[in-house]
Scaffold this motif. Sequence first.
Motif, PDB file in Angstrom:
ATOM      1  N   PRO A 141       0.799  -1.229   0.000  1.00 45.04           N
ATOM      2  CA  PRO A 141       0.000   0.000   0.000  1.00 45.04           C
ATOM      3  C   PRO A 141       0.831   1.278   0.000  1.00 45.04           C
ATOM      4  O   PRO A 141       0.389   2.309  -0.515  1.00 45.04           O
ATOM      5  N   THR A 142       2.028   1.217   0.587  1.00 46.04           N
ATOM      6  CA  THR A 142       2.880   2.412   0.651  1.00 46.04           C
ATOM      7  C   THR A 142       3.746   2.591  -0.591  1.00 46.04           C
ATOM      8  O   THR A 142       4.456   3.586  -0.706  1.00 46.04           O
ATOM      9  N   ASP A 143       3.686   1.632  -1.519  1.00 49.02           N
ATOM     10  CA  ASP A 143       4.507   1.698  -2.732  1.00 49.02           C
ATOM     11  C   ASP A 143       3.721   2.370  -3.857  1.00 49.02           C
ATOM     12  O   ASP A 143       3.277   1.732  -4.811  1.00 49.02           O
ATOM     13  N   GLY A 144       3.540   3.678  -3.734  1.00 49.87           N
ATOM     14  CA  GLY A 144       2.800   4.413  -4.749  1.00 49.87           C
ATOM     15  C   GLY A 144       3.438   4.324  -6.120  1.00 49.87           C
ATOM     16  O   GLY A 144       2.740   4.243  -7.137  1.00 49.87           O
ATOM     17  N   PHE A 145       4.765   4.351  -6.147  1.00 51.17           N
ATOM     18  CA  PHE A 145       5.469   4.266  -7.422  1.00 51.17           C
ATOM     19  C   PHE A 145       5.180   2.934  -8.103  1.00 51.17           C
ATOM     20  O   PHE A 145       4.980   2.863  -9.319  1.00 51.17           O
ATOM     21  N   GLY A 146       5.148   1.861  -7.317  1.00 51.65           N
ATOM     22  CA  GLY A 146       4.841   0.544  -7.868  1.00 51.65           C
ATOM     23  C   GLY A 146       3.442   0.483  -8.437  1.00 51.65           C
ATOM     24  O   GLY A 146       3.207  -0.141  -9.485  1.00 51.65           O
ATOM     25  N   TRP A 147       2.484   1.155  -7.788  1.00 48.11           N
ATOM     26  CA  TRP A 147       1.109   1.173  -8.289  1.00 48.11           C
ATOM     27  C   TRP A 147       0.997   1.976  -9.574  1.00 48.11           C
ATOM     28  O   TRP A 147       0.212   1.634 -10.467  1.00 48.11           O
ATOM     29  N   ILE A 148       1.779   3.045  -9.691  1.00 53.33           N
ATOM     30  CA  ILE A 148       1.800   3.804 -10.943  1.00 53.33           C
ATOM     31  C   ILE A 148       2.331   2.926 -12.066  1.00 53.33           C
ATOM     32  O   ILE A 148       1.755   2.863 -13.166  1.00 53.33           O
ATOM     33  N   GLN A 149       3.445   2.237 -11.807  1.00 57.14           N
ATOM     34  CA  GLN A 149       4.028   1.361 -12.825  1.00 57.14           C
ATOM     35  C   GLN A 149       3.050   0.283 -13.253  1.00 57.14           C
ATOM     36  O   GLN A 149       2.870   0.035 -14.459  1.00 57.14           O
ATOM     37  N   GLN A 150       2.415  -0.354 -12.286  1.00 52.47           N
ATOM     38  CA  GLN A 150       1.511  -1.461 -12.601  1.00 52.47           C
ATOM     39  C   GLN A 150       0.264  -0.985 -13.343  1.00 52.47           C
ATOM     40  O   GLN A 150      -0.177  -1.626 -14.305  1.00 52.47           O
ATOM     41  N   THR A 151      -0.291   0.151 -12.925  1.00 50.70           N
ATOM     42  CA  THR A 151      -1.532   0.651 -13.536  1.00 50.70           C
ATOM     43  C   THR A 151      -1.317   1.085 -14.975  1.00 50.70           C
ATOM     44  O   THR A 151      -2.060   0.682 -15.882  1.00 50.70           O
ATOM     45  N   PHE A 152      -0.271   1.876 -15.209  1.00 48.72           N
ATOM     46  CA  PHE A 152      -0.090   2.443 -16.539  1.00 48.72           C
ATOM     47  C   PHE A 152       0.684   1.529 -17.479  1.00 48.72           C
ATOM     48  O   PHE A 152       0.875   1.860 -18.653  1.00 48.72           O
ATOM     49  N   ALA A 153       1.108   0.370 -16.985  1.00 40.23           N
ATOM     50  CA  ALA A 153       1.632  -0.651 -17.894  1.00 40.23           C
ATOM     51  C   ALA A 153       0.492  -1.292 -18.675  1.00 40.23           C
ATOM     52  O   ALA A 153       0.708  -1.913 -19.719  1.00 40.23           O
ATOM     53  N   PRO A 155      -2.356  -0.873 -21.161  1.00 38.49           N
ATOM     54  CA  PRO A 155      -2.749   0.122 -22.159  1.00 38.49           C
ATOM     55  C   PRO A 155      -4.208   0.548 -22.062  1.00 38.49           C
ATOM     56  O   PRO A 155      -4.540   1.691 -22.392  1.00 38.49           O
ATOM     57  N   VAL A 156      -5.086  -0.344 -21.600  1.00 40.03           N
ATOM     58  CA  VAL A 156      -6.504   0.011 -21.458  1.00 40.03           C
ATOM     59  C   VAL A 156      -6.665   1.097 -20.407  1.00 40.03           C
ATOM     60  O   VAL A 156      -7.342   2.116 -20.633  1.00 40.03           O
ATOM     61  N   PHE A 157      -6.027   0.911 -19.257  1.00 44.67           N
ATOM     62  CA  PHE A 157      -6.086   1.928 -18.209  1.00 44.67           C
ATOM     63  C   PHE A 157      -5.453   3.235 -18.684  1.00 44.67           C
ATOM     64  O   PHE A 157      -5.976   4.319 -18.405  1.00 44.67           O
ATOM     65  N   SER A 158      -4.345   3.144 -19.392  1.00 42.40           N
ATOM     66  CA  SER A 158      -3.663   4.351 -19.861  1.00 42.40           C
ATOM     67  C   SER A 158      -4.556   5.158 -20.791  1.00 42.40           C
ATOM     68  O   SER A 158      -4.673   6.389 -20.671  1.00 42.40           O
ATOM     69  N   ILE A 159      -5.222   4.484 -21.730  1.00 40.38           N
ATOM     70  CA  ILE A 159      -6.111   5.175 -22.667  1.00 40.38           C
ATOM     71  C   ILE A 159      -7.295   5.788 -21.930  1.00 40.38           C
ATOM     72  O   ILE A 159      -7.685   6.938 -22.188  1.00 40.38           O
ATOM     73  N   LEU A 160      -7.877   5.035 -20.990  1.00 39.93           N
ATOM     74  CA  LEU A 160      -9.007   5.555 -20.226  1.00 39.93           C
ATOM     75  C   LEU A 160      -8.606   6.783 -19.416  1.00 39.93           C
ATOM     76  O   LEU A 160      -9.372   7.749 -19.314  1.00 39.93           O
ATOM     77  N   TYR A 161      -7.390   6.762 -18.856  1.00 37.01           N
ATOM     78  CA  TYR A 161      -6.916   7.913 -18.087  1.00 37.01           C
ATOM     79  C   TYR A 161      -6.712   9.135 -18.986  1.00 37.01           C
ATOM     80  O   TYR A 161      -7.027  10.262 -18.591  1.00 37.01           O
ATOM     81  N   ILE A 162      -6.208   8.930 -20.188  1.00 35.29           N
ATOM     82  CA  ILE A 162      -5.999  10.054 -21.102  1.00 35.29           C
ATOM     83  C   ILE A 162      -7.337  10.662 -21.515  1.00 35.29           C
ATOM     84  O   ILE A 162      -7.489  11.893 -21.581  1.00 35.29           O
ATOM     85  N   VAL A 163      -8.326   9.816 -21.795  1.00 35.30           N
ATOM     86  CA  VAL A 163      -9.677  10.305 -22.110  1.00 35.30           C
ATOM     87  C   VAL A 163     -10.230  11.097 -20.920  1.00 35.30           C
ATOM     88  O   VAL A 163     -10.830  12.170 -21.080  1.00 35.30           O
ATOM     89  N   VAL A 210      -0.914  13.803 -18.273  1.00 34.57           N
ATOM     90  CA  VAL A 210      -0.869  12.983 -19.500  1.00 34.57           C
ATOM     91  C   VAL A 210       0.546  12.486 -19.760  1.00 34.57           C
ATOM     92  O   VAL A 210       0.749  11.323 -20.133  1.00 34.57           O
ATOM     93  N   PHE A 211       1.526  13.357 -19.546  1.00 33.00           N
ATOM     94  CA  PHE A 211       2.910  12.951 -19.760  1.00 33.00           C
ATOM     95  C   PHE A 211       3.307  11.837 -18.800  1.00 33.00           C
ATOM     96  O   PHE A 211       4.054  10.920 -19.157  1.00 33.00           O
ATOM     97  N   LEU A 212       2.800  11.909 -17.570  1.00 36.48           N
ATOM     98  CA  LEU A 212       3.076  10.854 -16.586  1.00 36.48           C
ATOM     99  C   LEU A 212       2.533   9.512 -17.088  1.00 36.48           C
ATOM    100  O   LEU A 212       3.228   8.497 -17.050  1.00 36.48           O
ATOM    101  N   VAL A 213       1.288   9.521 -17.559  1.00 36.48           N
ATOM    102  CA  VAL A 213       0.674   8.289 -18.074  1.00 36.48           C
ATOM    103  C   VAL A 213       1.475   7.746 -19.248  1.00 36.48           C
ATOM    104  O   VAL A 213       1.820   6.555 -19.294  1.00 36.48           O
ATOM    105  N   LEU A 214       1.786   8.625 -20.208  1.00 38.22           N
ATOM    106  CA  LEU A 214       2.507   8.183 -21.405  1.00 38.22           C
ATOM    107  C   LEU A 214       3.908   7.682 -21.067  1.00 38.22           C
ATOM    108  O   LEU A 214       4.374   6.693 -21.646  1.00 38.22           O
ATOM    109  N   SER A 215       4.570   8.332 -20.117  1.00 32.90           N
ATOM    110  CA  SER A 215       5.946   7.947 -19.790  1.00 32.90           C
ATOM    111  C   SER A 215       6.007   6.559 -19.180  1.00 32.90           C
ATOM    112  O   SER A 215       6.922   5.778 -19.467  1.00 32.90           O
ATOM    113  N   PHE A 216       5.014   6.212 -18.357  1.00 36.92           N
ATOM    114  CA  PHE A 216       4.997   4.880 -17.761  1.00 36.92           C
ATOM    115  C   PHE A 216       4.423   3.841 -18.725  1.00 36.92           C
ATOM    116  O   PHE A 216       4.827   2.674 -18.705  1.00 36.92           O
TER     117      PHE A 216
END
Length: 225
Positions: A141-153, A155-163, A210-216
Motif C-alpha cells: 500500500p505504501t509503494d505508490g510508485f509501484g502502483w503507478i508502474q503497474q496501472t499504466f503498464a 494500455p486500457v487503463f492508460s487510454i481511459l486515463y488520457i480520455v 498525461v505525460f506521466l501516463v505516457l511515460s509509464f
Amino acid sequence: MWLINSPIGRKVVMSVTGICLILFLTFHCCMNVAAFFSGNAYNTICAFLGSNWYAVVGTLALAFLAVCHIVYAFILTAQNRRARGPQRYEVTSRRPEVSWASQNMLVLGIIILLGLILHLYNFWAHMMFAELAGCPTTPAPTDGFGWIQQTFANPVFSILYIVWMCAIWFHLSHGFWSAMQTLGISGKIWLKRWQTIGIIYVSILMAVFVFLVLSFWLGFAPSFK
C-alpha cells in the motif's frame, strides 16, 4: 439558507468547491512530478501522507467537496433545463460566444465522475484504504510508485486515463473563468484574461498528468526505486 435555496447561492457553492478541487489537482500535479525523477522520492511523499490522521481528514474533506460539487451540478442542470422548457428542443445552433464545454458540462462531469471512480479503485482502494483496513496488496500500500508502474503498464487503463484527463481539461477550461465570474472576480476587462489564464493553467496541469501516463505506458519513465 441562500447557499442552498438560491440559484446564485448554488452557483457560489459550485464555484468555491470547484476552485478548491483545482487547488487539490495542483497539489496532486506537484506531487506526481517527483515520480518523473525518483521512485524513492515519490514513495517518501506517499509515506508522509499514507493513512496518517491528517491525510484521512484531508481525504474526507476532499470527498465532501467533490460530493457537494457533483450534487450541485445535477441540481443546477435540472434547474436550467426546467427554466428553458421546450425551447431547448427548438434551438439546435450554438452561438459563437458559447463554448462547447459550457453546453456539455454535465456530460463532461459524468465522464469525470466515472474516471474518478476508476482512479479511486486503482490507487486509493489499494493504498490508503488497504493500509487502513490492513489488507495485504502487491505492490504494498505504501509503494505508490509501484502502483503507478503497474496501472499504466496496462494500455486500457492508460487510454481511459488520457480520455479522463481530456474531459477534465474541457471541464476546467470553462469552469475556471466561470467560477471567477460567479464570485465577482471578473469584469469586461478581466473576463478574457481569466479565460486565457485558465486555459494556460489547466493545460499545464493536464499536460503533466498525461505525460506521466505516457511515460509509464511507453516505458521511458524511471524504472528504479
